[in-house]
Design an enzyme around this catalytic site. Sequence first.
Site, PDB file in Angstrom:
ATOM      1  N   HIS A 105       0.858  -1.187   0.000  1.00 13.52           N
ATOM      2  CA  HIS A 105       0.000   0.000   0.000  1.00 13.52           C
ATOM      3  C   HIS A 105       0.894   1.237   0.000  1.00 13.52           C
ATOM      4  O   HIS A 105       2.010   1.212   0.514  1.00 13.52           O
ATOM      5  CB  HIS A 105      -0.867  -0.038   1.265  1.00 13.52           C
ATOM      6  CG  HIS A 105      -1.963   0.972   1.310  1.00 13.52           C
ATOM      7  ND1 HIS A 105      -1.742   2.293   1.638  1.00 13.52           N
ATOM      8  CD2 HIS A 105      -3.306   0.863   1.104  1.00 13.52           C
ATOM      9  CE1 HIS A 105      -2.897   2.942   1.641  1.00 13.52           C
ATOM     10  NE2 HIS A 105      -3.858   2.111   1.300  1.00 13.52           N
TER      11      HIS A 105
ATOM     12  N   ASP B 248       2.605  -4.403   8.055  1.00 13.40           N
ATOM     13  CA  ASP B 248       1.351  -3.662   7.906  1.00 13.40           C
ATOM     14  C   ASP B 248       0.221  -4.664   8.103  1.00 13.40           C
ATOM     15  O   ASP B 248      -0.045  -5.495   7.237  1.00 13.40           O
ATOM     16  CB  ASP B 248       1.302  -3.024   6.519  1.00 13.40           C
ATOM     17  CG  ASP B 248      -0.050  -2.411   6.179  1.00 13.40           C
ATOM     18  OD1 ASP B 248      -0.966  -2.464   7.026  1.00 13.40           O
ATOM     19  OD2 ASP B 248      -0.196  -1.898   5.054  1.00 13.40           O
TER      20      ASP B 248
ATOM     21  N   GLN C 164      -5.114  -5.401   7.034  1.00 11.47           N
ATOM     22  CA  GLN C 164      -6.062  -6.389   6.541  1.00 11.47           C
ATOM     23  C   GLN C 164      -6.022  -7.678   7.350  1.00 11.47           C
ATOM     24  O   GLN C 164      -7.016  -8.419   7.394  1.00 11.47           O
ATOM     25  CB  GLN C 164      -5.784  -6.693   5.061  1.00 11.47           C
ATOM     26  CG  GLN C 164      -5.893  -5.485   4.147  1.00 11.47           C
ATOM     27  CD  GLN C 164      -7.262  -4.831   4.182  1.00 11.47           C
ATOM     28  OE1 GLN C 164      -8.278  -5.476   4.428  1.00 11.47           O
ATOM     29  NE2 GLN C 164      -7.291  -3.527   3.948  1.00 11.47           N
TER      30      GLN C 164
ATOM     31  N   LYS D 225     -10.860  -0.523  10.153  1.00  8.85           N
ATOM     32  CA  LYS D 225     -11.007  -1.764   9.397  1.00  8.85           C
ATOM     33  C   LYS D 225     -11.348  -2.936  10.318  1.00  8.85           C
ATOM     34  O   LYS D 225     -11.629  -4.034   9.852  1.00  8.85           O
ATOM     35  CB  LYS D 225      -9.711  -2.067   8.630  1.00  8.85           C
ATOM     36  CG  LYS D 225      -9.326  -0.986   7.624  1.00  8.85           C
ATOM     37  CD  LYS D 225      -8.035  -1.330   6.913  1.00  8.85           C
ATOM     38  CE  LYS D 225      -7.485  -0.167   6.115  1.00  8.85           C
ATOM     39  NZ  LYS D 225      -8.308   0.230   4.975  1.00  8.85           N
TER      40      LYS D 225
ATOM     41  N   CYS E  11      -4.742   2.314  -3.764  1.00  7.71           N
ATOM     42  CA  CYS E  11      -3.490   2.841  -3.187  1.00  7.71           C
ATOM     43  C   CYS E  11      -2.334   1.866  -3.376  1.00  7.71           C
ATOM     44  O   CYS E  11      -1.464   1.741  -2.510  1.00  7.71           O
ATOM     45  CB  CYS E  11      -3.671   3.189  -1.704  1.00  7.71           C
ATOM     46  SG  CYS E  11      -4.782   4.568  -1.407  1.00  7.71           S
TER      47      CYS E  11
END
Length: 409
Positions: A127, A204, A207, A230, A367
Site C-alpha cells: 500500500h 502492515d 487487513q 477496518k 493505493c
Amino acid sequence: MVDTLTKDGALVDKADFPGMLTEDGKPWHYLDSAASAQKPQAVIDAMSRALGKDYATVHRGVYSRSAQMTLGYEAARKRVADFIGAASQDEIVFVRGATEGINLVAESWGGANLKAGDRIVLSVLEHHSNIVPWQLLAQRTGASIDVCPITQDGRIDLDALERMLTPKHKIVALAHLSNVLGSRLDARRAADLAHSVGAKLLLDGCQAAPREPLDMQALGCDFYVFSAHKLYGPTGIGVLWAHEALLQAMPPWQGGGAMIDKVSFEGTTYAPAPQRFEAGTPMITEAIALHAALDYLADIGIDRIREHEASLVRTLRSELARIQGVRVFGPDDALGIVSFELPGVHPHDLGTILDEEDVAIRAGHHCCQPLMDHLGVPATARASFGVYSDEADVAALMRGIDRTLKIFA
C-alpha cells in the site's frame, strides 16, 4: 448478535449494523470492508456514551470523572495488548491510524538508525502508506530502497527476499495480508530472514488484524501496525506495536503535552514509551470504542471470521470463473478479498452500475499503483467481506455483474 450463522450464512445479525440498510430501508450489499468496516451498534453506543455522559479528558484531571475516563482509556490499551498477544500494554502506542504508525517508525527509529548506504526492502504489493514514508526517509538519509517481487499467484516472494538481503539492509517493511490480492505473508519466515542480516521487520497488519489471530511473540516481527476502522472500530485511531525495549530506545516524533517528563527553556526530558509517542490530547473516545469493537469480535471468534470469509472468497472466485475472459487476481486461498477485471469493462463503470443495484465494491488502484503496473492493469474491481457478509451479497454482486456484461456487450 447471534452465535450461529443466519439463514443467509452471515456470522452476525445484520441488524447489529445500522449502516447495512439503504435510505429506503432495503438491504445494502456492502462489499468494501477492506477499505473500512461497518460499525456494530455496540461500538456506536460505546462511543456515544464516551462523548456524552461519561466524557472528560484524561491524565490531567484530579476530579473523579477524569480519573474514570483515564481508566477507560488505559483499559483500551490493555485490551489491544491482549488482542494481539503483546507482552505488555506498554508496547501499545495509540496513533491516528496505520499510516501514522508507519510514519512514526520511519521518522523516529529510521531517522535514528539509517544513514547513507543503508538499504530498505519493500515489496511490489505494498500500500502507498508502506511505500511513501520509506521514500521520504531514504531521501533524507541517503538510504536506498529495494523492491521484493511477488510470485505468480500474488504472494511476496520470500525466496527472492532471502537472495536479496545483505547486512546493509536495516528495515524490511511488508504487508501481512495484501489489500488487493488477499495473499497472506509467512510472517515468521520473513522475520527470520530479516533478523538473519540484522534488519528489523515491520508488518502492515491492516487487513490481517480483522481476519487473523495475532500473536506478536509468534510472528517474530519488530513493529506491527493496524487501523481500528477496518476492525469494526472508529476512524481516527490505530495501533503501533513494538517491543518495549525498542520503543524506549526511540526518540520522540512529535512534541507537546502528555509526552514530557519536565520542560524548561534549558531543555526537556521525555516520558517513557508509549506516552512519549502520544503528544497532545489523545483519541479518548475512539480508544474506548475500539475496546468495544475488540470485545464484539471476541464474542464471534477470529478463527470463525477467518473461516467464514475464506468460504465466501471461494464461492465468489468460483462464480467469477464461469465468466469468459475474466481475470481474478491473487491466490486461490486469498483471505477476505477478491480483486478482478471483467472483459471490456472498466472497474469504475462496474462500480457505478453495481451502486444502482445497492451493491458497494471498491474500484480503482486501491493505493497500490506499483502493483497495478505489475499486473498490467490501470485498476481492478475489489469485493471484500466482513462478519456481516453472506451468500446473498455474493448473489447480488453476480446479478449486477451479469447486468453490466449485458450492457457492455
